[in-house]
Motif scaffolding. Structure first.
Motif, short mmCIF file in Angstrom:
data_model
loop_
_atom_site.label_atom_id
_atom_site.label_comp_id
_atom_site.label_asym_id
_atom_site.label_seq_id
_atom_site.Cartn_x
_atom_site.Cartn_y
_atom_site.Cartn_z
N TYR A 109 0.83 -1.19 0.00
CA TYR A 109 0.00 0.00 0.00
C TYR A 109 0.87 1.25 0.00
N GLU A 110 0.25 2.36 -0.35
CA GLU A 110 0.95 3.64 -0.40
C GLU A 110 1.00 4.25 0.99
N LYS A 132 1.84 10.74 1.61
CA LYS A 132 2.00 9.40 1.05
C LYS A 132 2.75 9.40 -0.29
N LYS A 133 2.86 10.53 -0.93
CA LYS A 133 3.44 10.56 -2.26
C LYS A 133 4.86 10.00 -2.28
N PHE A 136 5.97 3.83 -0.14
CA PHE A 136 5.25 2.59 -0.30
C PHE A 136 5.68 1.60 0.78
#
Length: 213
Positions: A109-110, A132-133, A136
């Motif tokens: 997930y991110e 979150k950018k 991961f």
């Protein structure tokens, strides 16, 4: 970015790649960590090759040529035929120290590890933020081959910084006690070579002291 295909995990940051292979028996083989390489359908060139078995070694039930003592592993366990130092020392419900955790499932997930806030412990952020950018997380769940005890290998990749963080999480789902005497957050099993290693330790008011080997 993290891609899982044909039992291969390939995680990429801006300049690095980290590659893991899930073997047929559920063991996790470490294939590569280093300069970024392209995603591909075939990573066979990175596989450990076995033409014949090794002498005086314990083979796995799944492959009479495979000995865990002679491949790079993501995490090593006691009593499996891998005679190197294990990062985990765990007394099982039957009082033995033998354990064998095999691949069960995974999540990708991110963002950073989703349970960070629950732990009340410090954790890494990109540039001090939790955006979150470009971040991961890979959470691989391993299950002991005898008891309902689970081990999570948790990787978070910060793409822009070319940084990977590691941690483990142990869950006891049986109704008997286990005794944990050693648990290390990471094991890095790589082919022998001429490496430079830098560590940053410290004491009060002398934090982040660089040591090089």
């Amino acid at each position: 970015m993290i891609v899982f295909e044909n039992n291969i995990f390939h995680a990429q940051t801006t300049n690095t790649s980290y590659i893991i292979r899930v073997l047929d028996g559920g063991y996790l083989e470490h294939l590569y960590y280093g300069k970024k390489i392209k995603l591909t359908k075939n990573y066979e060139a990175l596989f450990e090759k076995f033409a014949t078995g090794y002498g005086n070694s314990i083979v796995t039930p799944e492959d009479s040529r495979l000995t865990l003592d002679n491949i790079c592993l993501e995490y090593s366990f006691a009593g499996t035929g891998d005679f190197r130092h294990s990062p985990l020392s765990l007394q099982m419900p039957d009082s033995s120290f033998s354990n064998n955790f095999l691949y069960e499932s995974h999540k990708i997930y991110e963002g950073v590890y989703e349970e960070n806030e629950k732990t009340n412990m410090p954790y890494a952020r990109e540039n001090g933020h939790i955006d979150k950018k470009g971040i991961f997380t890979l959470d691989i769940t391993l299950k002991d081959s005898v008891y309902p005890i689970y081990l999570h290998l948790i990787y978070t990749f910060f793409s822009q910084s070319d940084v990977m963080t590691r941690r483990i999480k142990l869950e006891n789902h049986c109704n008997q006690q286990i005794v944990l005497t050693k648990a290390m957050s990471v094991m890095l099993d790589i082919p022998y070579n001429d490496y430079d290693m830098h560590t940053f330790d410290g004491i009060w008011i002398r934090e982040r002291h660089k040591n090089s080997k």
